[in-house]
Design an enzyme around this catalytic site. Structure first.
Site, short mmCIF file in Angstrom:
data_model
loop_
_atom_site.label_atom_id
_atom_site.label_comp_id
_atom_site.label_asym_id
_atom_site.label_seq_id
_atom_site.Cartn_x
_atom_site.Cartn_y
_atom_site.Cartn_z
N HIS A 16 5.06 17.33 -118.71
CA HIS A 16 4.67 16.85 -120.15
C HIS A 16 3.09 17.30 -120.57
O HIS A 16 2.38 16.59 -121.39
CB HIS A 16 5.15 15.79 -120.84
CG HIS A 16 6.64 15.61 -120.84
ND1 HIS A 16 7.47 14.77 -121.83
CD2 HIS A 16 7.46 16.22 -120.28
CE1 HIS A 16 8.67 14.96 -121.63
NE2 HIS A 16 8.65 15.64 -120.60
N ASP A 74 15.42 23.40 -123.19
CA ASP A 74 14.65 23.35 -124.23
C ASP A 74 13.28 23.03 -123.67
O ASP A 74 12.97 22.73 -122.71
CB ASP A 74 15.12 22.22 -125.10
CG ASP A 74 15.29 20.96 -124.45
OD1 ASP A 74 15.61 20.77 -123.39
OD2 ASP A 74 14.96 19.82 -125.18
N GLU A 90 17.75 18.57 -124.24
CA GLU A 90 17.40 17.36 -123.46
C GLU A 90 16.27 16.59 -123.71
O GLU A 90 16.48 15.35 -123.80
CB GLU A 90 17.12 18.03 -121.62
CG GLU A 90 17.36 16.97 -120.95
CD GLU A 90 16.44 15.96 -120.86
OE1 GLU A 90 16.52 14.30 -120.89
OE2 GLU A 90 15.08 16.19 -121.06
N GLU A 91 15.37 17.18 -124.28
CA GLU A 91 13.95 16.62 -124.72
C GLU A 91 14.06 15.52 -126.06
O GLU A 91 13.64 14.47 -125.98
CB GLU A 91 12.99 17.36 -124.99
CG GLU A 91 12.51 18.12 -123.92
CD GLU A 91 11.72 17.40 -122.73
OE1 GLU A 91 11.47 16.15 -122.98
OE2 GLU A 91 11.40 18.27 -121.73
NI NI Z 1 12.51 17.52 -118.28
#
Ligand code: NI
Length: 398
Positions: A367, A84, A141-142
């Site tokens: 990020h 993701d 996962e996020e």
């Molecule tokens: Ni990651």
């Protein structure tokens, strides 16, 4: 074709897949295109695919040697990649930048997926092992814990694994270096919201009101003493208040103010203590100012704890392939969360950090809106996955 030529051709393909995933990022549990492409590629190499685990998650299963002849499955290992992306705008300006506004692969999961696909292709072509490998492609996962949902939907009962391994790129490590460490690698990541209920009124007559904004300020400060004064200094904990909301006008004391943030811990006992102390301190501090605090504490991903045996096995594979000097044994854990925790809590697991900063250069951190996965990590990543399988799945009778 020599082994090196084979890897070079697979890495070239993996680079294309990676950039295609990068251009088409999808949010947690919405990885429809990604998951379909992964399944299609795996099937085109003769790998058996089981779709729709945790929605968009899937498992590719490849058997070789005696395990392929039926009967005993032999040894089995799971290799996991996450698929993701993040809800944020991309600012890289790259030719393969996100085509979906507000969604971006800013954590390199595009690279993790391509890397595991590359290894799957290599192993499907060579089948130079004896046993079963499960390629686990997880959603979310996020956000939302796709790893947890896969485990809840019977991942390891349907696809039994002796060990499970995961890789994440690391913007603070040199390309091709592997940090493989014992014990905790990632913190438990919880969130909280504290609602301060006061009594609204005219800003000029505060004695007729109960001021939730001023109370929120006291709560924010009081909470900072929890880690420094109440938790054993040898242990690790973080409490960050990241949002304070309250009020609408300069002459109005509002009814309510809200503080929100995150708590990160390494150990279960410290996690329990933090939840209890945060609630106590917030409630009592609000009470001291005549207000009332209601605390919502939500437990997120537990900490990732590596088991010793798969750590030893992963280190051996990395050292055999790349030399001891590229295997880092003493990297401190990060306070970032990671939902590989659910898999490693179920089957002995090892979470590996793969460096992706070329020497003498800098890269944007995960990020960041200008982050991009380093394609130079694909080669060591693919070779590591393939080498680990060939090392682990051997016919001991031979
Ligand atoms: Ni990651």
């Amino acid at each position: 074709m020599t082994t090196d030529e084979k890897f070079a051709s697979i890495v070239a393909e993996a680079t294309e897949w990676r950039r295609d995933f990068h251009a088409h990022p999808e949010l947690s549990f919405q990885e429809y295109r990604t998951s379909a492409k992964v399944a299609e590629l795996l099937e085109s190499w003769g790998i058996e695919v089981t779709r729709n685990i945790a929605g968009t998650g899937l498992v590719g299963t490849l058997r070789a040697g005696k395990a392929a002849e039926g009967g005993n499955r032999g040894k089995a290992i799971g290799l996991r990649a996450d698929m993701d992306a993040l809800p944020m705008p991309e600012m890289t300006g790259l030719p393969y930048a996100s085509k979906t506004p507000g969604v971006m692969h800013a954590c390199g999961h595009d690279g993790h997926t391509a890397m595991l696909l590359g290894a799957a292709k290599y192993l499907a072509e060579t089948r130079n092992f004896d046993g079963t490998v499960h390629f686990i492609f997880q959603p979310a996962e996020e956000k939302g814990g796709g790893g947890r949902v896969m485990v809840e939907e019977g991942l390891f009962t349907r696809f039994p694994c002796d060990f499970v391994y995961g890789i994440h790129n690391d913007s603070r490590l040199t390309t091709g270096h592997f940090a493989i460490t014992y014990g905790t690698t990632n913190a438990a990541a919880d969130t909280f919201a504290i609602r301060i209920h006061g009594k609204g009124g005219h800003a000029a007559r505060p004695h007729h009101s109960i001021d939730p904004v001023m109370t929120a300020a006291h709560v924010a400060v009081a909470l900072q003493s929890v880690v420094s004064r109440r938790i054993d200094p040898i242990e690790s904990a973080v409490l960050s208040i990241c949002m304070i909301h309250g009020g609408t006008a300069t002459n109005v004391i509002p009814e309510e103010a809200v503080l929100e943030g995150t708590v990160r811990t390494m150990k279960a006992e410290v996690r329990d203590d933090m939840e209890r102390l945060l609630t106590e301190v917030a409630t009592a501090t609000a009470m001291a100012h005549g207000a009332r605090a209601v605390v919502e504490y939500e437990r997120g991903y537990p900490s990732v704890v590596n088991s010793n045996e798969p750590v030893d096995r992963a280190r051996r594979a990395a050292a055999a392939l790349f030399g001891q000097e590229r295997v880092i044994h003493d990297r401190p854990p990060t306070m970032g969360g990671e939902d590989f925790a659910y898999m490693a809590n179920t089957v002995p697991g090892c979470f590996i950090r793969l460096g992706h900063v070329d020497p003498g250069t800098e890269r944007f951190s995960n990020h960041h809106p200008r982050y991009d996965f380093n394609d130079a990590s694909l080669e060591p990543g693919i070779r590591f996955w393939a080498g680990l399988v060939e090392q682990e799945l051997v016919d001991e009778q031979k």
